[in-house]
Design a protein around this motif. Sequence first.
Motif, PDB file in Angstrom:
ATOM      1  N   ALA A  69       0.836  -1.036   0.001  1.00  0.00           N
ATOM      2  CA  ALA A  69      -0.088   0.251  -0.057  1.00  0.00           C
ATOM      3  C   ALA A  69       0.811   1.312   0.105  1.00  0.00           C
ATOM      4  CB  ALA A  69      -0.937   0.138   1.196  1.00  0.00           C
ATOM      5  N   THR A  70       2.116   1.259   0.326  1.00  0.00           N
ATOM      6  CA  THR A  70       3.077   2.397   0.567  1.00  0.00           C
ATOM      7  C   THR A  70       3.335   2.712  -0.837  1.00  0.00           C
ATOM      8  OG1 THR A  70       5.133   1.061   0.930  1.00  0.00           O
ATOM      9  CG2 THR A  70       3.428   1.628   2.775  1.00  0.00           C
ATOM     10  N   MET A  71       3.543   1.814  -1.874  1.00  0.00           N
ATOM     11  CA  MET A  71       4.138   1.952  -3.229  1.00  0.00           C
ATOM     12  C   MET A  71       3.661   3.092  -3.762  1.00  0.00           C
ATOM     13  SD  MET A  71       4.783  -2.078  -4.229  1.00  0.00           S
ATOM     14  CE  MET A  71       5.495  -1.585  -5.847  1.00  0.00           C
ATOM     15  N   GLY A  72       2.323   3.445  -3.871  1.00  0.00           N
ATOM     16  CA  GLY A  72       1.831   4.495  -4.482  1.00  0.00           C
ATOM     17  C   GLY A  72       2.331   5.784  -4.174  1.00  0.00           C
ATOM     18  N   LEU A  73       2.637   5.956  -2.725  1.00  0.00           N
ATOM     19  CA  LEU A  73       3.106   7.265  -2.266  1.00  0.00           C
ATOM     20  C   LEU A  73       4.260   7.741  -2.901  1.00  0.00           C
ATOM     21  CD1 LEU A  73       2.832   9.054   0.253  1.00  0.00           C
ATOM     22  CD2 LEU A  73       4.111   7.602   1.487  1.00  0.00           C
ATOM     23  N   GLY A  74       5.296   6.857  -3.279  1.00  0.00           N
ATOM     24  CA  GLY A  74       6.354   7.408  -3.843  1.00  0.00           C
ATOM     25  C   GLY A  74       6.107   8.130  -5.199  1.00  0.00           C
ATOM     26  N   THR A  75       5.293   7.332  -5.954  1.00  0.00           N
ATOM     27  CA  THR A  75       5.062   7.835  -7.158  1.00  0.00           C
ATOM     28  C   THR A  75       4.151   9.256  -7.072  1.00  0.00           C
ATOM     29  OG1 THR A  75       4.830   5.508  -7.898  1.00  0.00           O
ATOM     30  CG2 THR A  75       3.832   7.297  -9.221  1.00  0.00           C
ATOM     31  N   ALA A  76       3.363   9.315  -6.175  1.00  0.00           N
ATOM     32  CA  ALA A  76       2.675  10.589  -6.149  1.00  0.00           C
ATOM     33  C   ALA A  76       3.431  11.799  -5.701  1.00  0.00           C
ATOM     34  CB  ALA A  76       1.501  10.317  -5.050  1.00  0.00           C
ATOM     35  N   LEU A  77       4.446  11.467  -4.746  1.00  0.00           N
ATOM     36  CA  LEU A  77       5.355  12.406  -4.456  1.00  0.00           C
ATOM     37  C   LEU A  77       6.246  13.036  -5.346  1.00  0.00           C
ATOM     38  CD1 LEU A  77       6.629  14.031  -2.050  1.00  0.00           C
ATOM     39  CD2 LEU A  77       8.003  11.970  -1.788  1.00  0.00           C
ATOM     40  N   ASN A  78       6.879  12.060  -6.184  1.00  0.00           N
ATOM     41  CA  ASN A  78       7.652  12.228  -7.305  1.00  0.00           C
ATOM     42  C   ASN A  78       6.865  13.231  -8.456  1.00  0.00           C
ATOM     43  OD1 ASN A  78       9.075  11.602  -9.737  1.00  0.00           O
ATOM     44  ND2 ASN A  78      10.598  10.967  -8.214  1.00  0.00           N
ATOM     45  N   GLU A  79       5.576  12.818  -8.558  1.00  0.00           N
ATOM     46  CA  GLU A  79       4.940  13.487  -9.645  1.00  0.00           C
ATOM     47  C   GLU A  79       4.893  15.069  -9.131  1.00  0.00           C
ATOM     48  OE1 GLU A  79       1.283  11.291  -9.850  1.00  0.00           O
ATOM     49  OE2 GLU A  79       2.056   9.957 -11.451  1.00  0.00           O
TER      50      GLU A  79
END
Length: 274
Positions: free
Chosen positions: A92-102
């Motif tokens: 569940a944490t994996m989408g967090l890094g992507t959203a932050l990078n975006e």
Amino acid sequence: MTTITTDVRRVSTAEPPARISPRRTLRHGLTLAWRNIAQLKHSPEKLLDTTLMPIVFLLLFLYVFGGAVSGSTHEYLQQLLPGLVAQMAMFATMGLGTALNEDIHKGVFDRFRSLPIARSAPLIGTVLGDTVRFIIVMTVLVSFGSILGFRFHTDPLSVLGAFALAYVFYLAVCWISVLVGLVAPSPDTVQGFSFLWVMPLTFGSSVLVPDTSTMPGWLEAWTKVNPVSHLASAVRALTVGGPVGNHVWFTLAWAAGIVIVTFPLAMRMYSRRA
């Protein structure tokens, strides 16, 4: 509420105060967390993977490994679902890094830096705002598992403690995802970097196979120190019964260690990147 909104929305080119109290830092973080939640309301498709992932994993592992591991899918379900609580807390944490990078590439964090708010508030808000992802994953997992025949065998307080422990560990692991999002050069590479550390931790554990004695010696030794194994064992004991042992304390110790190491690194990378 007016004070919080004023603190965050007042655009200023001046540097934020040299020292902001922890209370105000938390208030700023919660305000920015609500921003992230509001984004999900307008883009619910971002939660599609979060909704489908626990269903796919539960069905796949249950009917592929159920007969081989426990002799029946019903018996295996009682051991599998608590283990998947630990696994899903990681995924569940994996989408967090992507959203932050975006957000970084869109210049959102540049605007945050011009506001008179705590320097750590945007990252704290990102982590706290992602709590909705954890809640959805756990709700879907338990609901669908109950349809398939899973039942809790302990008291409500123990069950609540199991999910509270999973949430604490999830928040700690979020900071690894934050660090990956800050280090990765683009949103497209975040997922690849995330899989490199999530896969060994989740599949090289006791999540799918509670008895690790049949594993090769090196792998069994790894599962014994793996924090995901400790979390899975603690959740199993608190939800379906059995000795808790030191698994809760090991999980909390790992969570604290992860935050102690990754939070300063994330703040350092944020200062350089954002």
